[in-house]
Scaffold this active site. Structure first.
Site, PDB file in Angstrom:
ATOM      1  N   CYS A  93     -56.263 -30.313   1.247  1.00 18.00           N
ATOM      2  CA  CYS A  93     -54.999 -30.839   0.709  1.00 18.00           C
ATOM      3  C   CYS A  93     -54.838 -32.312   1.079  1.00 18.00           C
ATOM      4  CB  CYS A  93     -53.799 -30.096   1.303  1.00 18.00           C
ATOM      5  SG  CYS A  93     -53.875 -28.330   1.199  1.00 18.00           S
ATOM      6  N   ASP A  94     -54.901 -32.606   2.381  1.00 15.20           N
ATOM      7  CA  ASP A  94     -54.490 -33.920   2.879  1.00 15.20           C
ATOM      8  C   ASP A  94     -55.647 -34.897   3.044  1.00 15.20           C
ATOM      9  OD1 ASP A  94     -51.976 -32.763   3.012  1.00 15.20           O
ATOM     10  OD2 ASP A  94     -52.241 -32.111   5.076  1.00 15.20           O
ATOM     11  N   CYS A 147     -54.923 -28.508   6.743  1.00 17.82           N
ATOM     12  CA  CYS A 147     -55.518 -28.276   5.415  1.00 17.82           C
ATOM     13  C   CYS A 147     -56.203 -29.559   4.936  1.00 17.82           C
ATOM     14  CB  CYS A 147     -54.460 -27.827   4.406  1.00 17.82           C
ATOM     15  SG  CYS A 147     -55.174 -27.502   2.779  1.00 17.82           S
TER      16      CYS A 147
END
Ligand SMILES: Cc1cc2nc3c(=O)[nH]c(=O)nc-3n(C[C@H](O)[C@H](O)[C@H](O)COP(=O)(O)OP(=O)(O)OC[C@H]3O[C@@H](n4cnc5c(N)ncnc54)[C@H](O)[C@@H]3O)c2cc1C
Length: 382
Positions: free
Chosen positions: A215-216, A212
């Site tokens: 997200c990261d 992801c």
């Protein structure tokens, strides 16, 4: 009193859902943006032993990721199983749209999903959903969620583990140990990432390996990263990461197969190196990923030093729960007719989990609407 801390980044949908979960159950927590605070980012990595968000600490317990099952155990309130008109599995574009159509037909409806928004949350920029020239997946799915919440629909964050038929009704069991019953089911549980099949994949997940990027990605500011996947998702991730990271290696098993709107941008970006006809064959690193070996079509191997690897290599339908119950095709997708009917009357399906050829938000949403209307017709005729 229990002390809860949520380590998150600004655009991470799973962080938002973890906070929404805690809000829903009235659990007070401290929120720390590790994308903006390198000291707290380092602290999060030390206590969790990995580099992915969200991380939630509950007193001395460290929960990595949005673990709805564990959070339900800690904070969820038990309720007696009920019987609904319709039970929808999945809250991506298909499931949320199906929910709206069911509620507008006055059907008592429960949506059970591991998250709210589905894969669309992972899109940096959506330019093909009508009504918006450009919108992030996060923002679009927030709008879907808001619309659902204006209606009388129950939404529970949980994972469905089995689906069975009980005479005229259907029963589903969940990871939190609940059983729910309904007169009709709408399955919209989408897909999950395909593994690379390289030894060490599980060990490095969250420790340099991420599925992801939205997200990261912020945790890899100024670092060297690689992206695996030559389709739209992989190329889009490489372009976005080129703005955050020092350098990006884009690795495609064959040629780059992204739409021209994405692939044309690639050539003009200085810090992206494209490796076509190439595969990842090994991971390197002790606790965290520090490099990969790649191998081209001639068998020539090369080791690249990287801090992060983002995987965008395709999808596997989430149909384990209905194997043996419903007819699936050779790709394990649920076979539906033009109106979303499956091989069992009373079970409908929509979106990426089905044999519909094109996997897109607008199509999943449209099919969710069709499945809900078909479910309404089925229940009315019972
Ligand atoms: C990086 C990326 C970029 C994309 N960009 C675009 C784009 O620009 N335009 C576009 O149109 N499409 C895009 N897509 C594709 C689009 O996101 C999908 O086609 C769409 O989300 C499919 O919707 P769905 O509701 O069928 O399934 P999903 O979005 O996959 O939703 C499935 C839902 O089911 C839940 N679930 C899964 N298993 C279970 C279980 N066992 N129990 C309970 N819940 C479960 C999941 O948590 C999720 O909420 C992109 C996809 C990705 C990954």
């Amino acid at each position: 009193m229990t002390r809860v801390t949520v380590y998150s980044t600004q655009n991470c949908p799973y962080c938002r859902m973890a906070k929404a979960f805690l809000d829903k159950y009235g659990v007070p927590y401290e929120s720390i943006d590790v994308g903006a605070d390198p000291v707290q980012a380092q602290k999060m990595i030390e206590i969790s032993g990995q580099r992915g968000v969200p991380v939630i600490t509950v007193d001395d317990e460290v929960i990595v990721g949005f673990d709805a099952e564990r959070l339900t155990e800690l904070f969820g309130k038990e309720e007696a199983p009920d019987r609904y008109d319709v039970l929808i599995v999945g809250a991506g574009p298909a499931g949320l749209t199906a929910g709206v159509y069911c509620a507008r037909k006055m059907l008592s409806t429960l949506i059970i999903s591991e998250n709210i928004g589905g894969q669309a949350l992972e899109s940096w920029a959506i330019e093909n959903y009508m009504g918006y020239r450009m919108i992030t997946g996060e923002d679009l799915m927030k709008k879907f969620e808001e619309q659902v919440k204006t209606l009388d629909i129950r939404l529970e964050l949980d994972r469905v583990t089995s689906v069975t038929r009980e005479q005229q009704d259907f029963a589903i069991k969940t990871a939190a140990g609940k059983t729910h019953r309904a007169r009709a089911l709408i399955l919209t549980q989408g897909n999950h990432h395909r593994n690379l099949g390289v030894p060490g994949e599980e060990k490095f997940l969250g420790r340099g390996l991420s599925v992801c990027a939205t997200c990261d990605g912020p945790l890899y500011k100024g670092k060297k990263v690689a992206v695996v996947g030559g389709g739209n998702a992989g190329v889009q991730t490489a372009i976005e990461m080129s703005r955050i990271a020092l350098s990006v290696s884009l690795i495609a098993r064959g040629a780059v197969r992204a739409d021209s709107v994405y692939s044309e941008k690639l050539g003009g970006i200085q810090n992206i190196t494209v490796h076509t006809d190439t595969q990842v064959t090994a991971f390197h690193g002790d606790t965290f990923l520090s490099g990969i070996t790649i191998c081209d079509a001639n068998g020539a191997e090369q080791q690249i030093a990287i801090d992060g690897l983002f995987v965008d290599t395709g999808w596997v339908p989430n149909t384990e729960m209905v194997e043996g119950l419903l007819d699936l095709n050779e790709r394990k997708e649920i076979i539906v007719d033009i109106n979303g009917r499956t091989s069992i009357p009373g079970i409908f399906a929509a979106g990426d989990v089905t044999n519909a050829k094109s996997k897109q938000i607008i199509i999943a949403a449209g099919e969710g609407a069709k499945a809900a209307l078909e479910a309404f017709g089925y229940l009315a005729g019972q």
